[in-house]
Design a protein around this motif. Sequence first.
Motif, PDB file in Angstrom:
ATOM      1  N   ASP A 223     112.239 -49.626 -49.102  1.00 24.30           N
ATOM      2  CA  ASP A 223     110.909 -49.964 -48.608  1.00 24.30           C
ATOM      3  C   ASP A 223     111.012 -51.316 -47.905  1.00 24.30           C
ATOM      4  N   PRO A 224     110.794 -51.366 -46.578  1.00 26.61           N
ATOM      5  CA  PRO A 224     111.052 -52.602 -45.844  1.00 26.61           C
ATOM      6  C   PRO A 224     110.175 -53.775 -46.285  1.00 26.61           C
ATOM      7  N   GLU A 225     108.930 -53.503 -46.691  1.00 27.20           N
ATOM      8  CA  GLU A 225     108.044 -54.590 -47.118  1.00 27.20           C
ATOM      9  C   GLU A 225     108.514 -55.196 -48.433  1.00 27.20           C
ATOM     10  N   ILE A 226     108.847 -54.341 -49.386  1.00 28.87           N
ATOM     11  CA  ILE A 226     109.347 -54.845 -50.677  1.00 28.87           C
ATOM     12  C   ILE A 226     110.673 -55.557 -50.474  1.00 28.87           C
ATOM     13  N   LEU A 227     111.523 -54.988 -49.602  1.00 29.87           N
ATOM     14  CA  LEU A 227     112.823 -55.609 -49.340  1.00 29.87           C
ATOM     15  C   LEU A 227     112.655 -57.014 -48.755  1.00 29.87           C
ATOM     16  N   ALA A 228     111.705 -57.186 -47.840  1.00 33.18           N
ATOM     17  CA  ALA A 228     111.480 -58.505 -47.238  1.00 33.18           C
ATOM     18  C   ALA A 228     111.099 -59.524 -48.310  1.00 33.18           C
ATOM     19  N   ASP A 229     110.273 -59.100 -49.248  1.00 32.15           N
ATOM     20  CA  ASP A 229     109.858 -60.005 -50.329  1.00 32.15           C
ATOM     21  C   ASP A 229     111.026 -60.302 -51.267  1.00 32.15           C
ATOM     22  N   VAL A 230     111.817 -59.265 -51.556  1.00 28.10           N
ATOM     23  CA  VAL A 230     113.000 -59.426 -52.413  1.00 28.10           C
ATOM     24  C   VAL A 230     113.975 -60.435 -51.797  1.00 28.10           C
ATOM     25  N   ARG A 231     114.219 -60.292 -50.503  1.00 31.40           N
ATOM     26  CA  ARG A 231     115.122 -61.208 -49.812  1.00 31.40           C
ATOM     27  C   ARG A 231     114.559 -62.626 -49.786  1.00 31.40           C
ATOM     28  N   ALA A 232     113.258 -62.738 -49.504  1.00 29.31           N
ATOM     29  CA  ALA A 232     112.625 -64.062 -49.389  1.00 29.31           C
ATOM     30  C   ALA A 232     112.690 -64.836 -50.702  1.00 29.31           C
ATOM     31  N   HIS A 233     112.652 -64.118 -51.817  1.00 31.25           N
ATOM     32  CA  HIS A 233     112.612 -64.780 -53.124  1.00 31.25           C
ATOM     33  C   HIS A 233     113.913 -64.657 -53.912  1.00 31.25           C
ATOM     34  N   GLY A 234     114.965 -64.124 -53.281  1.00 34.79           N
ATOM     35  CA  GLY A 234     116.260 -64.043 -53.959  1.00 34.79           C
ATOM     36  C   GLY A 234     116.244 -63.202 -55.223  1.00 34.79           C
ATOM     37  N   VAL A 235     115.486 -62.109 -55.193  1.00 32.61           N
ATOM     38  CA  VAL A 235     115.337 -61.257 -56.382  1.00 32.61           C
ATOM     39  C   VAL A 235     116.612 -60.433 -56.584  1.00 32.61           C
ATOM     40  N   PRO A 236     117.171 -60.404 -57.803  1.00 36.92           N
ATOM     41  CA  PRO A 236     118.360 -59.585 -58.063  1.00 36.92           C
ATOM     42  C   PRO A 236     118.052 -58.090 -57.944  1.00 36.92           C
ATOM     43  N   PHE A 237     119.116 -57.296 -57.872  1.00 34.65           N
ATOM     44  CA  PHE A 237     118.975 -55.878 -57.607  1.00 34.65           C
ATOM     45  C   PHE A 237     118.163 -55.151 -58.687  1.00 34.65           C
ATOM     46  N   GLY A 238     118.440 -55.390 -59.963  1.00 37.80           N
ATOM     47  CA  GLY A 238     117.732 -54.687 -61.045  1.00 37.80           C
ATOM     48  C   GLY A 238     116.219 -54.857 -60.965  1.00 37.80           C
ATOM     49  N   PRO A 239     115.732 -56.104 -60.953  1.00 38.46           N
ATOM     50  CA  PRO A 239     114.283 -56.315 -60.798  1.00 38.46           C
ATOM     51  C   PRO A 239     113.734 -55.785 -59.478  1.00 38.46           C
ATOM     52  N   ALA A 240     114.543 -55.811 -58.415  1.00 39.36           N
ATOM     53  CA  ALA A 240     114.096 -55.262 -57.122  1.00 39.36           C
ATOM     54  C   ALA A 240     113.827 -53.764 -57.249  1.00 39.36           C
ATOM     55  N   VAL A 241     114.699 -53.070 -57.985  1.00 37.54           N
ATOM     56  CA  VAL A 241     114.507 -51.630 -58.215  1.00 37.54           C
ATOM     57  C   VAL A 241     113.215 -51.390 -58.994  1.00 37.54           C
ATOM     58  N   GLN A 242     112.957 -52.242 -59.986  1.00 35.44           N
ATOM     59  CA  GLN A 242     111.728 -52.091 -60.768  1.00 35.44           C
ATOM     60  C   GLN A 242     110.484 -52.300 -59.901  1.00 35.44           C
ATOM     61  N   ARG A 243     110.632 -53.072 -58.842  1.00 32.65           N
ATOM     62  CA  ARG A 243     109.514 -53.272 -57.904  1.00 32.65           C
ATOM     63  C   ARG A 243     109.358 -52.106 -56.934  1.00 32.65           C
ATOM     64  N   GLY A 244     110.302 -51.165 -56.963  1.00 32.42           N
ATOM     65  CA  GLY A 244     110.217 -50.004 -56.080  1.00 32.42           C
ATOM     66  C   GLY A 244     110.888 -50.187 -54.741  1.00 32.42           C
ATOM     67  N   VAL A 245     111.912 -51.071 -54.681  1.00 30.91           N
ATOM     68  CA  VAL A 245     112.561 -51.325 -53.389  1.00 30.91           C
ATOM     69  C   VAL A 245     113.256 -50.080 -52.841  1.00 30.91           C
ATOM     70  N   MET A 246     113.756 -49.226 -53.745  1.00 30.08           N
ATOM     71  CA  MET A 246     114.328 -47.952 -53.310  1.00 30.08           C
ATOM     72  C   MET A 246     113.226 -46.898 -53.397  1.00 30.08           C
ATOM     73  N   CYS A 247     112.878 -46.315 -52.253  1.00 28.05           N
ATOM     74  CA  CYS A 247     111.679 -45.476 -52.201  1.00 28.05           C
ATOM     75  C   CYS A 247     112.012 -44.035 -51.839  1.00 28.05           C
ATOM     76  N   GLU A 248     111.008 -43.204 -52.003  1.00 31.16           N
ATOM     77  CA  GLU A 248     111.174 -41.772 -51.736  1.00 31.16           C
ATOM     78  C   GLU A 248     111.242 -41.494 -50.236  1.00 31.16           C
ATOM     79  N   PRO A 249     112.261 -40.754 -49.787  1.00 32.75           N
ATOM     80  CA  PRO A 249     112.304 -40.369 -48.372  1.00 32.75           C
ATOM     81  C   PRO A 249     111.119 -39.442 -48.057  1.00 32.75           C
TER      82      PRO A 249
END
Length: 302
Positions: A223-249
Amino acid sequence: MTQTPVLDRIRVGSAPDSWGVWFPDDPRQVPWQRFLDEVAEAGYSWIELGPYGYLPTDPARLTEEVDRRGLKVSAGTVFTGLHRGPAVWESTWEHVGQVASLTRAMGAKHLVVIPSFWRDDKTAEILEPPELTNEQWTHLTRGMERLGREVKETYGLDIVVHPHADTHIDTEEHVERFLDSTDSDLVNLCLDTGHYAYCGGDSVKLIETYGERIGYLHLKQVDPEILADVRAHGVPFGPAVQRGVMCEPPSGVPALEPVLAAAQKLGVELFAIVEQDMYPCEPDKPLPIAMRTRKFLRSCGA
């Protein structure tokens, strides 16, 4: 009316990961029997083993379980820290041997190799610098070549190395350095479209540039919006997944149609295994997503 391309060289499957399974045993994960039932119900015929010990490790038992559901195994998965040098070889080989033995017994031909994390995916603790030294790069590339050679000689399997967020093989620069430094007869790539996009890479470009090194695909989107926030705040992969960074095609990036079309053009048989990271997740969430994803991939010609 546009004609759906025929992707007759792409063999689609799914994995325990798409059911929220990251660990061999975890109370927040669905039981393995339910995963097997639901992955078959969703219309997939190929699966990966997932974390070693999640599915039964007795080959006869596992064969009976997958056969009963019309499933076949495409690959096993191992985690390695070969950049640490020869000192870790024996412990690595012990782990690899367990997984490779079961993978071979299930008739699969691939072993997906994931480099170790430099940042803990649960606690966010920085375990190692994100950049390797030249010496560590040499350990990593020579170690992977040795692993490729010995896995092939001992188990008859091909290793495919999986670039992964929060590991030392992640960005376009790192992936290209890794490929340029390794022997294509020994080491090829498992291109994960989601992880590569997460780290800023272009999957179609990689397939078109290093096509002979693409030995296996994992299909996922970010999800590009969640990814932008993850990158901006240096969020690790595990918590990023919990935020839904990997989304349904097909709601994220990269678009999978051009990735699959580029892969088809390579002219080789390729597995394309759906892996939508969503650990932890509610037990009833994965099946409807898996069914919609399978329908979407059919609409792409896969």
